[in-house]
Design a protein around this motif. Structure first.
Motif, PDB file in Angstrom:
ATOM      1  N   THR A  36       0.823  -1.206   0.000  1.00  0.00           N
ATOM      2  CA  THR A  36       0.000   0.000   0.000  1.00  0.00           C
ATOM      3  C   THR A  36       0.860   1.260   0.000  1.00  0.00           C
ATOM      4  OG1 THR A  36      -1.910  -1.055   1.050  1.00  0.00           O
ATOM      5  CG2 THR A  36      -1.652   1.311   1.426  1.00  0.00           C
ATOM      6  N   TRP A  37       2.090   1.137   0.432  1.00  0.00           N
ATOM      7  CA  TRP A  37       2.960   2.294   0.654  1.00  0.00           C
ATOM      8  C   TRP A  37       3.703   2.688  -0.620  1.00  0.00           C
ATOM      9  CZ3 TRP A  37       0.236   1.571   4.568  1.00  0.00           C
ATOM     10  CH2 TRP A  37       0.143   0.305   5.177  1.00  0.00           C
ATOM     11  N   GLY A  38       4.174   3.904  -0.640  1.00  0.00           N
ATOM     12  CA  GLY A  38       4.958   4.392  -1.760  1.00  0.00           C
ATOM     13  C   GLY A  38       6.377   3.855  -1.715  1.00  0.00           C
ATOM     14  N   PRO A  39       7.177   4.131  -2.758  1.00  0.00           N
ATOM     15  CA  PRO A  39       8.547   3.605  -2.809  1.00  0.00           C
ATOM     16  C   PRO A  39       9.405   4.169  -1.680  1.00  0.00           C
ATOM     17  CG  PRO A  39       8.196   5.264  -4.512  1.00  0.00           C
ATOM     18  CD  PRO A  39       6.851   4.973  -3.925  1.00  0.00           C
ATOM     19  N   ASN A  40      10.180   3.280  -1.037  1.00  0.00           N
ATOM     20  CA  ASN A  40      11.079   3.669   0.053  1.00  0.00           C
ATOM     21  C   ASN A  40      10.363   4.356   1.209  1.00  0.00           C
ATOM     22  OD1 ASN A  40      13.433   2.751  -1.376  1.00  0.00           O
ATOM     23  ND2 ASN A  40      13.263   4.583  -2.652  1.00  0.00           N
ATOM     24  N   PHE A  41       9.095   3.986   1.422  1.00  0.00           N
ATOM     25  CA  PHE A  41       8.355   4.553   2.544  1.00  0.00           C
ATOM     26  C   PHE A  41       8.994   4.068   3.838  1.00  0.00           C
ATOM     27  CE2 PHE A  41       4.880   5.314   5.455  1.00  0.00           C
ATOM     28  CZ  PHE A  41       4.344   6.498   4.975  1.00  0.00           C
ATOM     29  N   PRO A  42       9.356   4.989   4.746  1.00  0.00           N
ATOM     30  CA  PRO A  42      10.089   4.579   5.949  1.00  0.00           C
ATOM     31  C   PRO A  42       9.276   3.672   6.861  1.00  0.00           C
ATOM     32  CG  PRO A  42       9.385   6.873   6.093  1.00  0.00           C
ATOM     33  CD  PRO A  42       9.096   6.433   4.698  1.00  0.00           C
ATOM     34  N   PHE A  44       7.425   1.222   7.272  1.00  0.00           N
ATOM     35  CA  PHE A  44       6.537   0.255   6.616  1.00  0.00           C
ATOM     36  C   PHE A  44       7.255  -0.408   5.445  1.00  0.00           C
ATOM     37  CE2 PHE A  44       2.186   2.316   7.839  1.00  0.00           C
ATOM     38  CZ  PHE A  44       2.620   2.428   9.149  1.00  0.00           C
ATOM     39  N   GLY A  45       7.845   0.416   4.588  1.00  0.00           N
ATOM     40  CA  GLY A  45       8.574  -0.117   3.442  1.00  0.00           C
ATOM     41  C   GLY A  45       9.837  -0.852   3.839  1.00  0.00           C
ATOM     42  N   ASP A  46      10.469  -0.411   4.932  1.00  0.00           N
ATOM     43  CA  ASP A  46      11.643  -1.121   5.441  1.00  0.00           C
ATOM     44  C   ASP A  46      11.267  -2.544   5.848  1.00  0.00           C
ATOM     45  OD1 ASP A  46      13.244   1.147   5.147  1.00  0.00           O
ATOM     46  OD2 ASP A  46      12.789   1.867   7.166  1.00  0.00           O
ATOM     47  N   THR A  47      10.054  -2.697   6.347  1.00  0.00           N
ATOM     48  CA  THR A  47       9.586  -4.007   6.808  1.00  0.00           C
ATOM     49  C   THR A  47       9.484  -5.001   5.655  1.00  0.00           C
ATOM     50  OG1 THR A  47       8.366  -2.998   8.633  1.00  0.00           O
ATOM     51  CG2 THR A  47       7.697  -5.211   7.978  1.00  0.00           C
ATOM     52  N   THR A  48       8.929  -4.578   4.531  1.00  0.00           N
ATOM     53  CA  THR A  48       8.831  -5.492   3.384  1.00  0.00           C
ATOM     54  C   THR A  48      10.214  -5.804   2.824  1.00  0.00           C
ATOM     55  OG1 THR A  48       8.371  -3.576   1.946  1.00  0.00           O
ATOM     56  CG2 THR A  48       6.490  -4.851   2.733  1.00  0.00           C
ATOM     57  N   LYS A  49      11.101  -4.823   2.836  1.00  0.00           N
ATOM     58  CA  LYS A  49      12.459  -5.071   2.333  1.00  0.00           C
ATOM     59  C   LYS A  49      13.189  -6.072   3.222  1.00  0.00           C
ATOM     60  CE  LYS A  49      13.260  -0.627  -0.017  1.00  0.00           C
ATOM     61  NZ  LYS A  49      11.917  -0.028   0.211  1.00  0.00           N
ATOM     62  N   ARG A  50      13.062  -5.899   4.543  1.00  0.00           N
ATOM     63  CA  ARG A  50      13.703  -6.853   5.460  1.00  0.00           C
ATOM     64  C   ARG A  50      13.148  -8.256   5.260  1.00  0.00           C
ATOM     65  NH1 ARG A  50      12.563  -2.895   9.686  1.00  0.00           N
ATOM     66  NH2 ARG A  50      14.374  -1.575  10.041  1.00  0.00           N
ATOM     67  N   PHE A  51      11.842  -8.335   5.082  1.00  0.00           N
ATOM     68  CA  PHE A  51      11.205  -9.627   4.849  1.00  0.00           C
ATOM     69  C   PHE A  51      11.782 -10.290   3.605  1.00  0.00           C
ATOM     70  CE2 PHE A  51       7.824 -11.552   2.194  1.00  0.00           C
ATOM     71  CZ  PHE A  51       7.663 -12.743   2.890  1.00  0.00           C
ATOM     72  N   ALA A  52      11.866  -9.543   2.507  1.00  0.00           N
ATOM     73  CA  ALA A  52      12.362 -10.094   1.248  1.00  0.00           C
ATOM     74  C   ALA A  52      13.823 -10.547   1.382  1.00  0.00           C
ATOM     75  CB  ALA A  52      12.221  -9.063   0.124  1.00  0.00           C
ATOM     76  N   GLU A  53      14.623  -9.749   2.062  1.00  0.00           N
ATOM     77  CA  GLU A  53      16.031 -10.107   2.256  1.00  0.00           C
ATOM     78  C   GLU A  53      16.169 -11.371   3.095  1.00  0.00           C
ATOM     79  OE1 GLU A  53      17.627  -6.634   4.052  1.00  0.00           O
ATOM     80  OE2 GLU A  53      17.584  -5.434   2.204  1.00  0.00           O
ATOM     81  N   THR A  54      15.375 -11.475   4.151  1.00  0.00           N
ATOM     82  CA  THR A  54      15.444 -12.638   5.028  1.00  0.00           C
ATOM     83  C   THR A  54      15.031 -13.912   4.293  1.00  0.00           C
ATOM     84  OG1 THR A  54      14.945 -11.268   6.965  1.00  0.00           O
ATOM     85  CG2 THR A  54      14.608 -13.640   7.193  1.00  0.00           C
ATOM     86  N   VAL A  55      13.968 -13.826   3.523  1.00  0.00           N
ATOM     87  CA  VAL A  55      13.483 -14.976   2.759  1.00  0.00           C
ATOM     88  C   VAL A  55      14.544 -15.474   1.795  1.00  0.00           C
ATOM     89  CG1 VAL A  55      11.918 -15.591   0.886  1.00  0.00           C
ATOM     90  CG2 VAL A  55      11.005 -14.546   2.950  1.00  0.00           C
ATOM     91  N   GLU A  56      15.165 -14.549   1.076  1.00  0.00           N
ATOM     92  CA  GLU A  56      16.168 -14.955   0.078  1.00  0.00           C
ATOM     93  C   GLU A  56      17.392 -15.580   0.745  1.00  0.00           C
ATOM     94  OE1 GLU A  56      18.489 -13.179  -3.866  1.00  0.00           O
ATOM     95  OE2 GLU A  56      16.977 -11.970  -2.831  1.00  0.00           O
ATOM     96  N   LYS A  57      17.843 -14.995   1.860  1.00  0.00           N
ATOM     97  CA  LYS A  57      19.014 -15.537   2.542  1.00  0.00           C
ATOM     98  C   LYS A  57      18.729 -16.906   3.151  1.00  0.00           C
ATOM     99  CE  LYS A  57      21.146 -11.095   3.736  1.00  0.00           C
ATOM    100  NZ  LYS A  57      21.474 -10.157   4.846  1.00  0.00           N
ATOM    101  N   MET A  58      17.590 -17.042   3.821  1.00  0.00           N
ATOM    102  CA  MET A  58      17.264 -18.306   4.481  1.00  0.00           C
ATOM    103  C   MET A  58      17.024 -19.432   3.485  1.00  0.00           C
ATOM    104  SD  MET A  58      14.821 -17.126   7.673  1.00  0.00           S
ATOM    105  CE  MET A  58      14.631 -18.814   8.241  1.00  0.00           C
ATOM    106  N   SER A  59      16.536 -19.088   2.311  1.00  0.00           N
ATOM    107  CA  SER A  59      16.260 -20.115   1.293  1.00  0.00           C
ATOM    108  C   SER A  59      17.434 -20.337   0.363  1.00  0.00           C
ATOM    109  CB  SER A  59      15.036 -19.708   0.469  1.00  0.00           C
ATOM    110  OG  SER A  59      15.325 -18.572  -0.342  1.00  0.00           O
TER     111      SER A  59
END
Length: 358
Positions: A36-42, A44-59
């Motif tokens: 729902t948030w705009g690009p690089n939204f502080p 909230f957007g950091d949360t999705t980025k952390r999620f994506a990074e964690t998923v890629e590293k763990m897998s």
């Protein structure tokens, strides 16, 4: 010969199954996430980025998440529909945005006069909240998981001081969820506006007041430049965002990747809560120093009394209209009663003690 043939067939079946499992384990997946948030939204957007990074590293790279912000998909409040239809595999938003589609969804963000963040997470993971949330989203081909908490949100920015119920009559305010309905009961005209449009709406007098999140995000949007009165919260004591996942997409993932997703979402949610605490404390210090015009206010007792009564009235009406809503409300109220009793002799007692000492 028959025995040998049967054994050969069995060995072949086992080998085929093992080979298929190994091949599946090596498959790679890329999920598309609409936020729902705009690009690089502080935060909230950091949360999705952390999620994506964690998923890629763990897998080990087997699972990747590609994030499309609101500027890309052009539908900040359309995430529910896009994930349900399979246009996107995942979404990151807030459950109460969907109350017009599925009224019972609003209970899973935060409720006025309800649980704080610690109590609400305990309810989700240990008190039956996750099961109730899935019961609501199941008919819509989706799974919903906690997606990050802001903690207690501030009560909003007002151009004029609110001294009585009369000051709320006809006031145009951006405030979503159940709190918007409560405010409507006491005379406010609530509306929901996408995050990117809030500053302009307040600046141009399209609205008279705006509730967003807290100092960290409010400071970035510049509300302190327009409104002087900043009210303390009552309406969203534990605002939980959500990860939405298309159920058919989820079921195609191997079990180990599903577990990685669960862990990554839970970790990202925790990270957002502590990030919010840090950023809000830092931002509030900046506001106090740079914008001395901003005054912290609390609504008068007669307003709180009216809102509390309106909240109870609306809860009873919602429970009467929907068996599912009644189940959720009953679960939340019972859990709050039990959990708050301990909060009072632990967290509240500690803060009271510190206030006296200081």
């Amino acid at each position: 010969m028959k025995i040998r043939s049967v054994l050969s067939a069995a060995v072949l079946a086992v080998a085929t199954t093992f080979a298929s499992t190994q091949a599946l384990a090596q498959d790679t997946f890329t999920l598309r996430l609409a936020e729902t948030w705009g690009p690089n939204f502080p935060i909230f957007g950091d949360t999705t980025k952390r999620f994506a990074e964690t998923v890629e590293k763990m897998s080990d790279g087997r699972l990747k998440v590609r994030i499309d912000s609101a500027n890309k998909h052009k539908a900040p409040l359309g995430v529910f529909d896009m994930v349900k239809a399979g246009q996107y595999d995942m979404g990151h938003s807030a459950s109460y945005y969907w109350k017009g589609k599925v009224p019972e969804t609003l209970f899973f963000t935060s409720m006025p006069f309800g649980m704080n963040a610690m109590e609400q997470y305990a309810w989700f993971y240990h008190g039956g909240g996750m099961e109730l949330m899935q019961e609501v989203y199941e008919p819509h081909n989706m799974l919903s998981f906690p997606g990050g908490n802001t903690g207690v949100q501030m009560g909003g920015w007002f151009r004029k001081e609110i001294k009585s119920l009369e000051d709320l009559e006809g006031l145009k305010m951006r405030i979503p969820g159940f709190a918007g309905e409560v405010f409507a009961e006491v005379g406010v005209n609530p509306t929901n506006i996408a995050p990117g449009e809030l500053y302009t709406a307040l600046e141009r007098n399209t609205i008279d007041a705006v509730e967003w999140v807290g100092p960290a995000l409010d400071l970035r949007l510049g509300f302190q430049q327009i409104a002087d009165y900043y009210y303390t919260g009552w309406h969203e004591p534990a605002t939980e965002l959500q990860f939405l996942i298309n159920k058919r997409v989820w079921e195609k993932l191997p079990a180990d990747l599903q577990e990685i997703m669960r862990v990554a979402m839970r970790t990202a949610s925790y990270d957002m809560l502590v990030h919010s605490q840090h950023a809000n404390a830092e931002a509030w210090a900046n506001i106090r120093e740079e914008y001395p015009n901003v005054q912290i206010k609390q609504f008068p007792d007669d307003i709180f009394d009216a809102m509390y009564a309106a909240n109870n009235k609306l809860l009873k009406e919602a429970a009467a209209e929907s068996d599912m809503a009644a189940k959720i409300i009953d679960s939340q109220q019972n859990y709050l009663e039990q959990s708050r009793a301990y909060t009072n002799i632990s967290e509240r007692a500690y803060l009271n003690t510190m206030a006296e000492v200081e």
